[in-house]
Scaffold this motif. Structure first.
Motif, PDB file in Angstrom:
ATOM      1  N   GLY A 121       0.804  -1.216   0.000  1.00 60.55           N
ATOM      2  CA  GLY A 121       0.000   0.000   0.000  1.00 60.55           C
ATOM      3  C   GLY A 121       0.834   1.262   0.000  1.00 60.55           C
ATOM      4  N   SER A 122       2.029   1.187   0.647  1.00 62.05           N
ATOM      5  CA  SER A 122       2.848   2.396   0.731  1.00 62.05           C
ATOM      6  C   SER A 122       3.546   2.711  -0.599  1.00 62.05           C
ATOM      7  N   GLY A 123       3.448   1.781  -1.541  1.00 65.14           N
ATOM      8  CA  GLY A 123       4.114   2.008  -2.833  1.00 65.14           C
ATOM      9  C   GLY A 123       3.448   3.091  -3.669  1.00 65.14           C
ATOM     10  N   GLY A 124       2.153   3.285  -3.430  1.00 63.73           N
ATOM     11  CA  GLY A 124       1.448   4.324  -4.186  1.00 63.73           C
ATOM     12  C   GLY A 124       1.288   3.963  -5.649  1.00 63.73           C
ATOM     13  N   PHE A 125       1.087   4.964  -6.464  1.00 64.33           N
ATOM     14  CA  PHE A 125       0.817   4.709  -7.879  1.00 64.33           C
ATOM     15  C   PHE A 125       2.089   4.285  -8.614  1.00 64.33           C
ATOM     16  N   GLY A 169       5.075   0.313  -7.212  1.00 60.12           N
ATOM     17  CA  GLY A 169       3.726   0.842  -7.133  1.00 60.12           C
ATOM     18  C   GLY A 169       2.690   0.051  -7.911  1.00 60.12           C
TER      19      GLY A 169
END
Lengths: 422, 601
Positions: free
Chosen positions: A289-293, A326
């Motif tokens: 989730g912390s990877g982002g787009f 991401g």
């Protein structure tokens, strides 16, 4: 005949390229997962997982050459022999194997370790192909179904005995191949429905579920032709479903082992115990989730590098992709897997022999099942089951087994024009 | 026949991929909580505590400094103590204690550090230091607590302690955090903002085992701590020590002020305590004991105690009457002892004589002249008008309201109002004869010892005072603080003060102060007071300044239940003035007398 042979000796380079892309990007991600900036590490360092993985990749290429060099008829002729050999290995490992993390599933020869369960996959695939190569066999017949059950069930049972339920579950994936080969769909649908209801029972309070089932049943009766026999079937079906719902508690508390119960609990509500059974799922989702787009960038991931995600170079390797690359990275990797699976299905469908087609679908089945469960568990859609992401996860046995699995298909495909239907 | 199944399989595979990508889109792109959780995982906020400012006395002697203490920290996940009993014996805790403390740490966080034992002393730390290798999961975090080289000035300095719930709630700037030290009273509270400095913060990355992995974003968000400012106090440590010694075993207070500046040279409240009691590990226990003490050592009598001033108030009465023109220095009034008693042999004194002999009937009459100036034919209204005039003058000496010293919880004392007497006796139901006790500093008048000393300074300055204060400069900038430079004038003109000063000189030369406040080579001006106390022995009071010209020190001494002002209070004053001006005193007899503390005989 000779013309045909030359014409048919076409190696499917699309598959090989996809294989290459997966293996190489897997290797890079393994490096990212173990990377420690302060130590000035080298991706080729043999003391690191990435260095070792490169060694497995290199040796896999030797396996590829051997597979391609062996006469294609060997796989057909020796299907049962290979199956038998692997079964013997599974028995031996039970007797003489080395216990690692609660599973007695490893042979240890010097510093080299081998997990026979990984090789059971292609052995079962070969045996199934061999058995089903007789096109007169109908999968609707009970004796045939029982033999199939035996071929799959024997190694699965041995692997469960080793304590490696995850690897045994992989054989359930053969259902895809069996479906394609004409296994009647009602049992499969019922199985899927039971699985869906089982999951729903965990998520929704039982009372609501039972009410919903009764309402749906009444609606079906109301809107269908009111044939007494049909109503009876629907009522029986309703009662059966309610029975499944009621049995869930019993199954969870009395059939599953405590660690398996926890994995199911973690799936339903990991926040209930984020430091205990929910740790893996919680941390895995945090990393992804912390990877982002667009991701944090290659080697810039923190959650995997700092060991918050367990098994980050093996079972949870997908976290590294999610964190560092991401959603885009996830999209690319998932797309490559889907492309590979479609290609394998395409290859399977173009085979002239049933042997090759069954084998092709078996390969697709196994890879798909691994893909489904492995990625599913990292994003909290499947319970945590310790099976690797094919071609991607760190580990020699796994890489060897998938390489053999895939390249036998490539070899068979290259000779598809010679493999005449029997 | 099964060919269409190929497409069903392909659709199923595609469906799985789509479900996964949608789910991934939710957790990666739409839901920000995972990013916070990730930062929370790896970022460890490490506070860099600034050095709290030191406090020096007027001669640059250190009176408050910082002492390192060692908090034993624990990361529960890392704990691997093989020999728990040895561990317990090393830190002097029980096995039970060990378990509860570890559980408390686990309840806080399994992976983040928390305090296991607070404030190990230097000695404990040294003893345990070598064994830390055997106790993975435990480490030491150094902090500082206050230390005091002299066990004095506790009430003025105050103390610091960990922030309370209430303090955290009230902190609108959200600067403070749990476990931060904050000034709780005294100068530590008043100058908290200057003393504390600014906390720095480092964002470090840690792995799952809490092992440091470098700075977050190369330290982009880090701030360095700024040490607190040092304070230069007005206190003279030597004088303060001497004053505390003299007041030992007595209940009361001493305040000494430099008249020209308003700087407080010494301020004692007795009984007091050693400020070192309220630092370190025993803070809690000692604080409890001090709170329970029936003599209330935490109470700063010098600025929180409110008492009738007694006869020292006659100086103020005289000045007000002179200003109002109702008497002149030559006004003689017979010592008529029928309404109010007096002492000593005298019968018809002028102002100076009345002050020297502390003549009660004289000042009863003076007060009557101030209150009843025939401004109204109605004697009740006339008294009301007179009281208003009188009150205005008295308040201009700094009585009846807070002086604004740089310490918290100062009391203002009380100068009675018309409203008070209306409330007590009813409108038009009281007149001069009802309230004459005020004339000699009894009655409803209440003053604070600090105000008495300030009054002495006002007389010494012949008509003005500077706001008394304890801190004269802050930080590197050694300039005097501007808020204490303003001369505050009384409503009594300068010319009237000479009479008062001469009278006070006479008090010490030949009057009630001659036995214990008179010095060989310094002209001391003073006034005794013996405050009647219905609950017990009288209170002994003395105000003074010296020398008469260019006064260097003005002071007030208030010793409770010590009888006549001429004994304890005058004795202490004499010794202190000598000590301050001459640097020493050789009056062993008087010193012994004061230290012995037997004033009732």
């Amino acid at each position: 005949m000779r013309n045909q042979e030359i014409k048919g000796n076409k190696i499917d380079w699309v598959t090989i390229v996809l294989y290459g892309v997966l293996v190489i990007s897997g290797w890079l991600n393994i490096f990212a997962a173990v990377y420690d900036e302060s130590l000035n590490q080298n991706i080729f360092d043999l003391s690191l997982n990435s260095g070792k993985q490169l060694l497995w990749i290199a040796t896999s290429l030797i396996l590829v050459v051997i597979i391609m060099a062996i006469d294609y008829k060997f796989y057909d002729s020796f299907g049962y022999v290979i199956y038998g050999t692997v079964i013997l290995m599974l028995i031996f490992v039970l007797l003489f194997g080395r216990e690692v993390a609660g599973s007695k599933s490893w042979f240890e020869i010097g510093s080299f370790r081998l997990q026979p369960a990984e090789f059971a996959k292609f052995a079962v695939a070969l045996a199934m192909a061999k058995y089903l190569s007789d096109s007169s066999l109908k999968l609707t017949k009970l004796p045939v179904q029982m033999v199939i059950g035996g071929i799959i069930g024997l190694p699965a049972a041995l692997i469960i005995l080793q304590g490696d339920t995850g690897s045994a579950m992989v054989f359930a994936g053969f259902v895809v191949m069996l479906y394609r080969e004409g296994f009647p769909s009602p049992p499969i649908l019922i199985g899927l429905a039971a699985g869906a209801i089982f999951t729903l029972t965990l998520l929704v309070p039982q009372l609501y579920l039972i009410i919903a089932i009764i309402v749906i049943g009444i609606l079906i009766i109301a809107f269908s032709k009111k044939h007494p026999k049909k109503i009876a079937i629907i009522v029986v079906g309703m009662l059966l479903v309610i029975g499944v719902v009621k049995s869930v508690d019993f199954i969870i508390t009395d059939v599953f082992k405590p660690h398996q119960q926890n994995r199911i609990k973690a799936l339903i509500n990991p926040e209930a115990d984020p430091l205990g059974y929910g740790w893996n799922v919680t941390q895995s989702k945090i990393a992804i989730g912390s990877g982002g787009f667009a991701g944090k960038g290659f080697l810039e991931g923190t959650q995997t590098k700092f060991d918050f995600v367990p098994e980050q170079s093996t079972d949870f390797i997908f976290c590294t992709i999610g964190e560092e690359h991401g959603w885009i990275g996830s999209l690319v990797i998932i797309t490559i897997f889907i492309a590979l699976l479609y290609r394998i299905i395409y290859i399977a469908e173009r085979q002239k022999s049933r042997f090759s087609r069954v084998y092709g679908y078996s390969v697709a089945s196994i890879i798909f099942f691994h893909f489904l469960v492995n990625i599913g568990m990292t994003i909290g859609l499947f319970p945590v089951v310790g099976i690797p992401l094919p071609f991607y996860s760190y580990g020699g046995s796994s890489l060897y087994a998938f390489t053999i699995l895939l390249f036998i298909l490539v070899k068979l495909d290259a000779h598809r024009m010679q493999m005449l239907t029997r | 026949m099964n060919d269409n199944r190929r497409y069903i399989i392909q659709i199923a595979i595609a469906l799985v991929a789509i479900i996964y990508l949608v789910k991934l889109f939710f957790i990666q792109v739409l839901d920000p909580s995972y990013k916070f959780a990730a930062d929370n995982n790896i970022i460890q906020r490490v506070d860099e505590y600034p050095y709290r400012g030191l406090i020096y006395d007027r001669n640059e002697k250190l009176i408050v400094y910082n002492n390192p203490v060692y908090d034993l920290m624990v990361v529960p996940k890392e704990v691997k103590v093989k020999d728990t009993l040895f561990f317990c014996s090393l830190f002097n805790i029980t096995l039970e204690d060990y378990k509860t403390r570890l559980q408390a740490a686990k309840d806080y966080s399994y992976v983040k550090p928390s305090v296991f034992i607070k404030q190990l002393s230097n000695k404990d730390f040294a003893a345990a230091q070598d064994f830390f290798v055997d106790f993975p999961g435990f480490y030491i975090q150094a902090r500082t607590v206050r230390s005091y080289p002299f066990p004095i000035l506790a009430n003025a300095l105050g103390y610091i302690g960990e922030t309370s719930r209430r303090e955290l709630d009230r902190d609108s700037s959200k600067y403070y955090k749990k476990r931060d030290y904050i000034g709780k009273s005294g100068l530590e509270l008043k100058y908290e903002k200057q003393l504390r400095g600014r906390r720095g913060v480092q964002y470090r990355m840690v792995n799952v085992r809490g092992v440091e992995k470098g700075r977050f974003k190369q330290g982009e968000y880090d701030t360095t701590s700024i040490p607190g400012n040092n304070l230069i106090s007005t206190i003279d440590v030597e004088l303060q020590r001497y004053a505390e010694t003299l007041l030992k075993g007595k209940v009361g207070s001493i305040v000494a002020i430099e008249p020209a500046t308003g700087e407080i040279l010494a301020m004692v409240s007795g009984p007091s305590y050693d400020p070192n009691l309220l630092t370190g590990r025993e803070y809690g226990n000692n604080f409890g004991a001090l709170v329970k003490d029936s003599l209330n050592p935490l109470f700063n009598r010098a600025l929180q105690g409110q008492f009738p001033p007694g006869s020292i108030f006659k100086i103020a009465q005289a000045l007000v009457a002179l200003q109002e023109g109702v008497i002149t220095p030559d006004t003689r009034i017979p010592c008529n002892r029928s309404i109010i008693n007096c002492h000593g042999a005298h019968s018809f004194e002028d102002l100076k004589g009345a002050i020297t002999n502390s003549c009660n009937p004289y000042f009863r009459n003076v007060y009557q002249r101030v209150l009843n100036q025939n401004l109204s034919p109605n004697t009740f209204i006339d008294t009301e008008l007179g009281l208003e005039i009188w009150r205005k003058h008295i308040m201009s000496f700094g009585f009846g309201s807070k002086l604004g010293i740089d310490l918290p919880n100062e009391k203002g004392g009380y100068i009675p109002t018309v409203a008070l007497y209306d409330r007590i006796y009813g409108d038009n139901q009281w007149k001069y004869s009802t309230i004459y006790s005020n004339s000699i500093g009894q009655g409803e008048v209440q003053v604070v010892p600090l105000q008495m000393a300030n009054f002495a300074a006002t007389v010494a300055n012949r008509g003005y005072y500077l706001r008394p204060h304890l801190i004269k400069a802050i930080g590197e900038n050694q300039q005097p603080l501007p808020e204490y430079q303003e001369k505050i004038y009384t409503s009594v003109e300068r010319k009237h003060f000479d009479v008062a000063v001469n009278a006070m000189e006479e008090v010490v030369r030949s009057g009630t102060g001659q036995y214990r406040a008179k010095l060989k080579d310094i002209i001391v001006c003073g006034k005794t007071g013996t405050v009647q106390n219905s609950q017990g022995e009288d209170h002994s009071v003395f105000i003074a300044f010296a020398p008469k010209d260019n006064p260097k020190i003005a002071m007030a001494v208030y010793v409770e239940n010590a009888g006549e002002g001429a004994r304890a209070a005058a004795g202490i004053t004499g010794l202190m003035i000598e000590k301050y001006i001459n640097g020493c005193t050789d009056n062993i007899v008087q010193e012994t007398y004061i230290l012995k503390g037997k004033f009732i005989y």
